[in-house]
Design an enzyme around this catalytic site. Structure first.
Site, PDB file in Angstrom:
ATOM      1  N   CYS A 114     100.944  40.341  85.818  1.00  0.00           N
ATOM      2  CA  CYS A 114     101.583  41.432  85.392  1.00  0.00           C
ATOM      3  C   CYS A 114     102.889  41.742  86.329  1.00  0.00           C
ATOM      4  O   CYS A 114     102.663  41.606  87.331  1.00  0.00           O
ATOM      5  CB  CYS A 114     100.892  42.591  85.370  1.00  0.00           C
TER       6      CYS A 114
ATOM      7  N   CYS B   4      94.309  47.994  85.616  1.00  0.00           N
ATOM      8  CA  CYS B   4      95.461  48.242  86.344  1.00  0.00           C
ATOM      9  C   CYS B   4      95.244  49.063  87.578  1.00  0.00           C
ATOM     10  O   CYS B   4      94.927  50.449  87.285  1.00  0.00           O
ATOM     11  CB  CYS B   4      96.650  48.658  85.415  1.00  0.00           C
TER      12      CYS B   4
ATOM     13  N   HIS C  46      80.818  35.009  72.542  1.00  0.00           N
ATOM     14  CA  HIS C  46      81.325  34.463  73.897  1.00  0.00           C
ATOM     15  C   HIS C  46      82.753  34.490  73.931  1.00  0.00           C
ATOM     16  O   HIS C  46      83.556  33.841  74.741  1.00  0.00           O
ATOM     17  CB  HIS C  46      80.826  32.955  74.176  1.00  0.00           C
TER      18      HIS C  46
ATOM     19  N   GLY D 212      73.483  23.548  65.818  1.00  0.00           N
ATOM     20  CA  GLY D 212      74.300  22.905  66.946  1.00  0.00           C
ATOM     21  C   GLY D 212      74.105  23.531  68.301  1.00  0.00           C
ATOM     22  O   GLY D 212      75.275  23.663  68.664  1.00  0.00           O
TER      23      GLY D 212
ATOM     24  N   GLN E 115      78.325  31.120  69.150  1.00  0.00           N
ATOM     25  CA  GLN E 115      78.524  31.279  70.858  1.00  0.00           C
ATOM     26  C   GLN E 115      79.897  30.450  71.004  1.00  0.00           C
ATOM     27  O   GLN E 115      80.299  30.408  72.280  1.00  0.00           O
ATOM     28  CB  GLN E 115      77.219  30.229  71.422  1.00  0.00           C
TER      29      GLN E 115
HETATM   30  P1  OAD Z   1      75.341  22.857  74.377  1.00  0.00           P
HETATM   31  O1  OAD Z   1      76.354  21.769  74.878  1.00  0.00           O
HETATM   32  O2  OAD Z   1      74.218  23.376  75.135  1.00  0.00           O
HETATM   33  O3  OAD Z   1      74.478  22.315  73.056  1.00  0.00           O
HETATM   34  C1  OAD Z   1      74.899  21.556  72.070  1.00  0.00           C
HETATM   35  C2  OAD Z   1      74.067  21.223  70.836  1.00  0.00           C
HETATM   36  O4  OAD Z   1      74.801  20.742  69.800  1.00  0.00           O
HETATM   37  C3  OAD Z   1      73.000  20.195  71.435  1.00  0.00           C
HETATM   38  O5  OAD Z   1      71.829  20.670  71.038  1.00  0.00           O
HETATM   39  C4  OAD Z   1      73.345  18.974  70.732  1.00  0.00           C
HETATM   40  O6  OAD Z   1      72.184  18.261  70.308  1.00  0.00           O
HETATM   41  C5  OAD Z   1      73.879  19.674  69.377  1.00  0.00           C
HETATM   42  N1  OAD Z   1      74.713  18.571  68.555  1.00  0.00           N
HETATM   43  C6  OAD Z   1      75.447  17.627  68.941  1.00  0.00           C
HETATM   44  N2  OAD Z   1      76.279  17.067  68.020  1.00  0.00           N
HETATM   45  C7  OAD Z   1      76.039  17.779  67.003  1.00  0.00           C
HETATM   46  C8  OAD Z   1      76.342  17.882  65.610  1.00  0.00           C
HETATM   47  N3  OAD Z   1      77.241  16.758  65.004  1.00  0.00           N
HETATM   48  N4  OAD Z   1      75.665  18.681  64.557  1.00  0.00           N
HETATM   49  C9  OAD Z   1      74.674  19.318  65.177  1.00  0.00           C
HETATM   50  N5  OAD Z   1      74.524  19.638  66.257  1.00  0.00           N
HETATM   51  C10 OAD Z   1      75.019  18.734  67.242  1.00  0.00           C
HETATM   52  O7  OAD Z   1      76.019  23.930  73.393  1.00  0.00           O
HETATM   53  P2  OAD Z   1      75.613  25.554  73.305  1.00  0.00           P
HETATM   54  O8  OAD Z   1      74.155  25.750  72.979  1.00  0.00           O
HETATM   55  O9  OAD Z   1      76.736  26.047  72.277  1.00  0.00           O
HETATM   56  O10 OAD Z   1      79.018  29.372  77.173  1.00  0.00           O
HETATM   57  O11 OAD Z   1      75.997  26.091  74.496  1.00  0.00           O
HETATM   58  C11 OAD Z   1      75.699  27.485  74.725  1.00  0.00           C
HETATM   59  C12 OAD Z   1      76.775  27.916  75.606  1.00  0.00           C
HETATM   60  O12 OAD Z   1      76.558  27.368  76.851  1.00  0.00           O
HETATM   61  C13 OAD Z   1      78.318  27.934  75.306  1.00  0.00           C
HETATM   62  O13 OAD Z   1      78.685  28.805  74.593  1.00  0.00           O
HETATM   63  C14 OAD Z   1      79.120  27.818  76.751  1.00  0.00           C
HETATM   64  C15 OAD Z   1      77.995  27.066  77.503  1.00  0.00           C
HETATM   65  O14 OAD Z   1      78.157  27.348  78.806  1.00  0.00           O
HETATM   66  C16 OAD Z   1      80.216  29.992  77.160  1.00  0.00           C
HETATM   67  O15 OAD Z   1      81.233  29.554  77.079  1.00  0.00           O
HETATM   68  C17 OAD Z   1      79.926  31.505  77.658  1.00  0.00           C
END
Ligand code: OAD
Length: 252
Positions: free
Chosen positions: A158, A135, A123, A198, A105
């Site tokens: 553009c 365009c 993403h 993560g 993601q």
């Molecule tokens: P989140 O910020 O929702 O979750 C991050 C996760 O990483 C949490 O569960 C943390 O506990 C975990 N974490 C933190 N430090 C870590 C480490 N050192 N090792 C392993 N895990 C760790 O992020 P995402 O789940 O990626 O969307 O969020 C999903 C989407 O929401 C993103 O892609 C973004 C956001 O809005 C878009 O950009 C479209």
């Protein structure tokens, strides 16, 4: 089960699985210095409202603000390097060609920088731009934005029609890239083991891949230092960071 026993069990599953999918989220890049989204205090959404910055409406309302915010994130990524978690995945793929599919993601390009082949970026990618609109001049004697130059600006536009460039990331309410999602769905349905690393598991359709893998009979393992929405779907939850755990799991 003791943590060491759980680790040993998952290492055994990895050794036995012919097809492994690793679904990653912002947490895998946290130890490279990239902020996550939903962690209290440090997550981006603790400081910014996604509806002001990560939607098409927000960009149309205030393109300069949204462009500048992504430009700052882009700038911050210039000095960031893949960590031992990204590297362990890339090395495993190099040692076992065709066995491991990375579905991410993340838009930070760190899996690709570490050398993981064929990453499915659900993403998009923060290092790329695309035109906001089709365009309006294309086909009417003009070559269309694709062939035109972008005039520098915040955002660049553009020179022919004023269409702005936008970051090639998926915003809230937008469809995921069709091909990457379809390939991720196929991989999830066909894998024997899914590692979920993560991610908070709060964003769909990415989170749905984990449910789909489990329903299709895969073993599911969550790697995360904190509880997630997907812990209930997992056979095993390994509590720790990706830098602590991925090298130990994957370097056999
Ligand atoms: P989140 O910020 O929702 O979750 C991050 C996760 O990483 C949490 O569960 C943390 O506990 C975990 N974490 C933190 N430090 C870590 C480490 N050192 N090792 C392993 N895990 C760790 O992020 P995402 O789940 O990626 O969307 O969020 C999903 C989407 O929401 C993103 O892609 C973004 C956001 O809005 C878009 O950009 C479209």
């Amino acid at each position: 089960m003791l943590p060491e026993d759980a680790l040993g069990q998952v290492r055994g599953w990895i050794a036995a699985a012919a097809r492994i999918v690793v679904l990653t989220g912002a947490g895998i890049s946290a130890e490279s210095g990239v902020p996550t989204f939903r962690d209290a205090q440090t997550g981006l959404w603790a400081h910014f409202r996604p509806e002001d910055l990560a939607t098409e409406d927000a960009f149309r309302r205030d393109p300069q603000r949204v462009w500048d915010w992504y430009a700052e994130r882009r700038e911050a990524l210039r000095t960031v390097r893949p960590n031992a978690g990204h590297a362990a995945l890339a090395r495993f793929a190099a040692r076992h060609p065709g066995r491991l599919t990375v579905v991410t993601q993340n838009v930070d390009g760190l899996h690709q920088a570490a050398g993981s082949p064929d990453v499915l970026a659900l993403h998009g990618n923060l290092s790329e731009d695309r035109w906001l609109d089709p365009c309006p001049l294309a086909g009417r004697g003009a070559p269309g934005c694709g062939a035109a130059l972008a005039e520098p600006g915040r955002p660049p536009r553009c020179v022919q029609c004023g269409n702005p460039l936008r970051p090639a990331v998926v915003w809230f309410g937008e469809m995921l890239p069709e091909r990457a999602l379809a390939r991720a769905e196929q991989a999830a349905a066909a894998c024997e083991l899914m590692l979920v690393v993560g991610t908070s598991g709060q964003v769909w359709p990415a989170a749905g891949l984990v449910h789909a893998a489990r329903a299709a009979g895969a073993r599911v393992v969550v790697v995360n230092p904190a509880p997630t929405e997907l812990d209930d779907v997992a056979h095993v939850v390994l509590s720790g960071t990706s830098v602590q755990l991925l090298p130990r799991l994957l370097e056999t």
